[in-house]
Design an enzyme around this catalytic site. Structure first.
Site, PDB file in Angstrom:
ATOM      1  N   ASP A 192       0.890  -1.167   0.000  1.00  0.00           N
ATOM      2  CA  ASP A 192       0.000   0.000   0.000  1.00  0.00           C
ATOM      3  C   ASP A 192       0.919   1.205   0.000  1.00  0.00           C
ATOM      4  O   ASP A 192       1.585   1.485   0.990  1.00  0.00           O
ATOM      5  CB  ASP A 192      -0.875  -0.046   1.259  1.00  0.00           C
ATOM      6  N   TYR A 205       1.369  -1.857  15.605  1.00  0.00           N
ATOM      7  CA  TYR A 205       0.355  -2.139  14.603  1.00  0.00           C
ATOM      8  C   TYR A 205       0.341  -1.024  13.552  1.00  0.00           C
ATOM      9  O   TYR A 205      -0.054   0.084  13.828  1.00  0.00           O
ATOM     10  CB  TYR A 205      -1.005  -2.186  15.291  1.00  0.00           C
ATOM     11  N   LYS A 227      -3.242  -3.735   8.659  1.00  0.00           N
ATOM     12  CA  LYS A 227      -3.618  -5.093   8.293  1.00  0.00           C
ATOM     13  C   LYS A 227      -2.900  -5.365   6.984  1.00  0.00           C
ATOM     14  O   LYS A 227      -2.774  -4.472   6.148  1.00  0.00           O
ATOM     15  CB  LYS A 227      -5.130  -5.194   8.117  1.00  0.00           C
TER      16      LYS A 227
HETATM   17  P1  13P Z   1      -5.503  -0.375   4.619  1.00  0.00           P
HETATM   18  O1  13P Z   1      -4.794  -1.361   5.517  1.00  0.00           O
HETATM   19  O2  13P Z   1      -6.079  -1.031   3.401  1.00  0.00           O
HETATM   20  O3  13P Z   1      -4.616   0.790   4.287  1.00  0.00           O
HETATM   21  O4  13P Z   1      -6.765   0.178   5.416  1.00  0.00           O
HETATM   22  C1  13P Z   1      -6.529   0.845   6.611  1.00  0.00           C
HETATM   23  C2  13P Z   1      -7.769   1.362   7.269  1.00  0.00           C
HETATM   24  O5  13P Z   1      -7.657   1.901   8.342  1.00  0.00           O
HETATM   25  C3  13P Z   1      -9.086   1.204   6.626  1.00  0.00           C
HETATM   26  O6  13P Z   1     -10.105   1.783   7.398  1.00  0.00           O
HETATM   27 MG    MG Z   2      -4.235   2.196   2.996  1.00  0.00          MG
HETATM   28 MG    MG Z   3      -5.121  -1.948   1.843  1.00  0.00          MG
END
Ligand code: 13P
Ligand code: MG
Ligand code: MG
Ligand code: 13P
Length: 361
Positions: A11, A227, A230
């Site tokens: 990302d 963290y 994700k």
């Molecule tokens: P991403 O991990 O896809 O960047 O999304 C982060 C997020 O906080 C979505 O609400």
């Molecule tokens: Mg993102």
């Molecule tokens: Mg993402």
């Protein structure tokens, strides 16, 4: 000569917010990889996105963990981050955790799934990519594909699959891994991989050692010591001829099963299989999405992709995912919509506890 397939993703900036990818980023990545293809460093490539994640699908002859390939992918991410910064895209450079490349993208933020093998007479492959979830999201479908006879009839009626498969499971908290055989150790395997934030399937092999599937298991949050996201994982699955048929590989996604991620990486939500055109998680930054790109690998060339979930037979799955999303959203900040405390990407708990410490009697 063996061929290597590397799917490396990051990302590097969202458009708008975390919902999707700006076309200039894709265009820049294609331009840079085209140069590498013309130079002969790589055999072929395809660039796509799932939500705000840039996916580089690369075939080459340099093997797994090649520093040349990882450096090249890293440089693409850095260049694309520059485009993202010019456009002030959201979270530009989010997954590039270091300023200097160390030889391998693993542990530096980007996710990576790679496999090296001798190309068969015909080599159908499916590359999966997800957004708004984490690598444990592949545990359920991998079990279904390679170990569940109610999903994969080939396990029962195909003599070349009847022996079962070997699952390599990583304990991501303790940095250890173990191989378990199915069907013999199916219950032991399920005991582990049902805890899909802790035990994550990295590879699946045939019993003769042939690689069948591989995933990105980097837990960015743990690598960085905090963290930070994700990990929005990727996966490569080889199909047919002693491996699950294409339809058996796609069948697990007929259930919009629950995965962790979604808004602020802190919620459970249904996993929605979509075409690339629909891989733009918008509602409450979701629900979490998965795309599947099919290729025929031919002398290392990626013939394709076919957008496998661009198919009306998944319409009702998407419909069901929307119904589940409606239902679980109504819980708002309550579990089980919100993740348990330890899994949340954001938390204010220490501050709240500190503020209230004198009021707990
Ligand atoms: P991403 O991990 O896809 O960047 O999304 C982060 C997020 O906080 C979505 O609400
Ligand atoms: Mg993102
Ligand atoms: Mg993402
Ligand atoms: P074909 O006979 O069309 O090759 O199909 C075999 C198969 O595996 C279908 O799932």
């Amino acid at each position: 000569m063996p061929i290597t397939l590397s799917v490396i993703k990051a990302d590097i900036g969202g458009y708008v917010g975390h919902s999707s990818m700006h076309p200039n980023i894709i265009a820049r990545a294609i331009q840079l990889l085209d140069e590498q293809k013309n130079k002969g460093t790589i055999v072929d490539f395809h660039v796509t996105h799932c939500g705000d994640d840039l996916e580089l699908i690369i075939s080459h002859r340099l093997g797994n963990d090649s520093s040349e390939i990882h450096k090249l992918a890293w440089d693409v991410f850095v260049e694309c981050t520059n485009v993202a910064k010019e456009l002030k895209l959201y979270g530009a450079g989010q997954d590039l955790l270091s300023d200097a490349f160390s030889g391998n993208v693993k542990g530096m933020g980007p996710g990576c799934a790679e496999m090296t093998f001798e190309e068969r007479k015909s080599e159908p492959i499916i590359v999966f990519a997800a957004d708004k979830t984490s690598p444990g999201a592949w545990n359920y479908p991998l079990f279904k594909m390679f170990a569940d006879p109610f999903n994969t009839i080939g396990l029962v009626i195909d003599p070349t699959m009847h022996d079962g498969f070997v699952f390599e499971v990583h304990d991501v908290f303790n940095d250890k891994n173990a191989r378990l055989n199915t069907p013999e150790e199916m219950y032991d395997l399920l005991c582990l991989i049902g805890a899909s934030e802790h035990y994550i399937i990295k590879n699946v092999y045939k019993k003769d050692g042939t690689i069948a599937a591989t995933t990105s298991t980097q837990r960015v949050n743990l690598i960085a010591g905090r963290y930070v996201g994700k990990d929005d994982p990727v996966m490569i699955v080889r199909c047919q001829s002693g491996l699950p048929a294409v339809g058996e590989v796609l069948e697990p996604f007929s259930l919009p099963y629950m995965v962790t991620g979604w808004m602020r990486g802190s919620h459970w939500g249904p996993f929605m299989p979509v075409s690339v055109n629909d891989a733009n998680p918008t509602r409450f930054d979701g629900p979490p999405r998965v795309i599947a790109l099919g290729f025929q690998l031919t002398n290392g060339m990626l013939i394709g992709p076919r957008d496998m979930f661009a198919d009306p037979s998944y319409d009702h799955v998407r419909q069901k995912a929307n119904e589940i999303a409606d239902y679980i959203r109504r819980h708002g900040p309550f579990e089980p919509q919100r993740l348990p405390l330890a899994e949340m990407e954001y938390t204010t708990l220490p501050q709240v506890l500190n503020k209230l410490k004198d009021r707990f009697k």
